[in-house]
Design a protein around this motif. Sequence first.
Motif, PDB file in Angstrom:
ATOM      1  N   LYS A 135      -2.553  19.341 -59.914  1.00 14.64           N
ATOM      2  CA  LYS A 135      -3.368  20.437 -59.501  1.00 14.64           C
ATOM      3  C   LYS A 135      -4.803  19.925 -59.558  1.00 14.64           C
ATOM      4  O   LYS A 135      -5.062  19.339 -60.473  1.00 14.64           O
ATOM      5  N   PRO A 136      -5.535  20.674 -58.489  1.00 14.56           N
ATOM      6  CA  PRO A 136      -7.124  20.088 -58.649  1.00 14.56           C
ATOM      7  C   PRO A 136      -7.795  20.996 -60.000  1.00 14.56           C
ATOM      8  O   PRO A 136      -7.249  22.024 -60.288  1.00 14.56           O
ATOM      9  N   ASN A 137      -8.679  20.330 -60.377  1.00 21.46           N
ATOM     10  CA  ASN A 137      -9.278  20.709 -61.535  1.00 21.46           C
ATOM     11  C   ASN A 137      -9.815  22.246 -61.517  1.00 21.46           C
ATOM     12  O   ASN A 137      -9.759  23.186 -62.399  1.00 21.46           O
ATOM     13  N   ASN A 138     -10.227  22.469 -60.302  1.00 19.44           N
ATOM     14  CA  ASN A 138     -11.065  23.959 -60.278  1.00 19.44           C
ATOM     15  C   ASN A 138     -10.065  25.005 -59.786  1.00 19.44           C
ATOM     16  O   ASN A 138     -10.371  26.160 -59.884  1.00 19.44           O
ATOM     17  N   LEU A 139      -8.668  24.787 -59.926  1.00 19.51           N
ATOM     18  CA  LEU A 139      -7.679  25.802 -59.839  1.00 19.51           C
ATOM     19  C   LEU A 139      -7.496  25.852 -61.332  1.00 19.51           C
ATOM     20  O   LEU A 139      -6.765  24.703 -61.906  1.00 19.51           O
ATOM     21  N   ALA A 184      -1.394  27.817 -53.595  1.00 19.96           N
ATOM     22  CA  ALA A 184      -2.552  27.861 -54.508  1.00 19.96           C
ATOM     23  C   ALA A 184      -3.381  26.463 -54.526  1.00 19.96           C
ATOM     24  O   ALA A 184      -4.423  26.345 -54.913  1.00 19.96           O
ATOM     25  N   GLY A 185      -2.683  25.454 -54.048  1.00 20.44           N
ATOM     26  CA  GLY A 185      -3.454  24.002 -53.636  1.00 20.44           C
ATOM     27  C   GLY A 185      -2.754  23.147 -54.706  1.00 20.44           C
ATOM     28  O   GLY A 185      -3.652  21.959 -54.469  1.00 20.44           O
ATOM     29  N   ASP A 190      -4.830  30.800 -63.510  1.00 21.48           N
ATOM     30  CA  ASP A 190      -4.783  31.368 -62.306  1.00 21.48           C
ATOM     31  C   ASP A 190      -3.234  30.905 -61.707  1.00 21.48           C
ATOM     32  O   ASP A 190      -2.534  31.863 -61.027  1.00 21.48           O
TER      33      ASP A 190
END
Lengths: 87, 191
Positions: free
Chosen positions: A13-17, A70-71, A21
Amino acid sequence: MAKLKFVKLDVLKPNNLTKIDLAKAVAEVDDSFSVKIEVVEKDRETETIRMMIDGNEIDIDEISKVIEKAGATIHSIDAITVGSEKK
Amino acid sequence: MNIPKSLRTTGAVKIARRYFVVNSFDGILTSLGIIIGLKVGGISDQGVVIAAVLGAAVALAVSGFPSGYLVEDAEHRRQIHKLEKAMLKDLSKTKMGSDAREAPFLVALVNGLSPSLAAIIILIPAFLAEGGFLNRALVFEYMMIVAFTLLAFLGAFLGTIAKENIPKYIFKTLLIGVVAATLSSAVSLMG
């Protein structure tokens, strides 16, 4: 009929997700779901996490859709538990 | 206050907060400059003041919205491209992609509306005087009071963000107002 009761996923997952959440998005799929996340590896932009989902009946396609939306990306399904309800 | 999720997930809350403070300052000090310039120039008609400050408010909004949108959109696209490279995945159809498209719009709204809103709030005494609810002779003074009150609010807001001494920040923002008002008066007197 046998149902998927537990699944352990390896997810990128990307860090900003945030983990919160992402866990909430997955937990909202079904009232019976309980989601646990552990960090496996952290890079500059991304994080590899281990996501463990417990539920009465897990629909892996639905979970996959939510995670992708969600990405994040599912790398592999590392463990499962399948059980059937005795009548 | 309920902050839109896209601002939180894209990290744009901080940017929006900064734009809000910086541009509110712009709106307040621009209005203050116009008010002082008109007063020193001997114009006491609040119709002129309303037109001048409203003109500035519209100009600030028109300048702030597109510039804010273009800058933030470019920054968010850059961020998404960086993430796509790291994730080896197209993120445009994900929640992250839609947040990255929504956040620049919201930040641009803050950028455009905050100075205009400040200018319009400062005009309230002029509107009230126009409606006969306030003494027309004191309209400039009332507008100055509103402008300095807004500066004090901004100071309090900054103090809250910094989680530090709020009166210290109020003093700083008021001091900036005094400096701007003094310079505006001096320049207007020279003109």
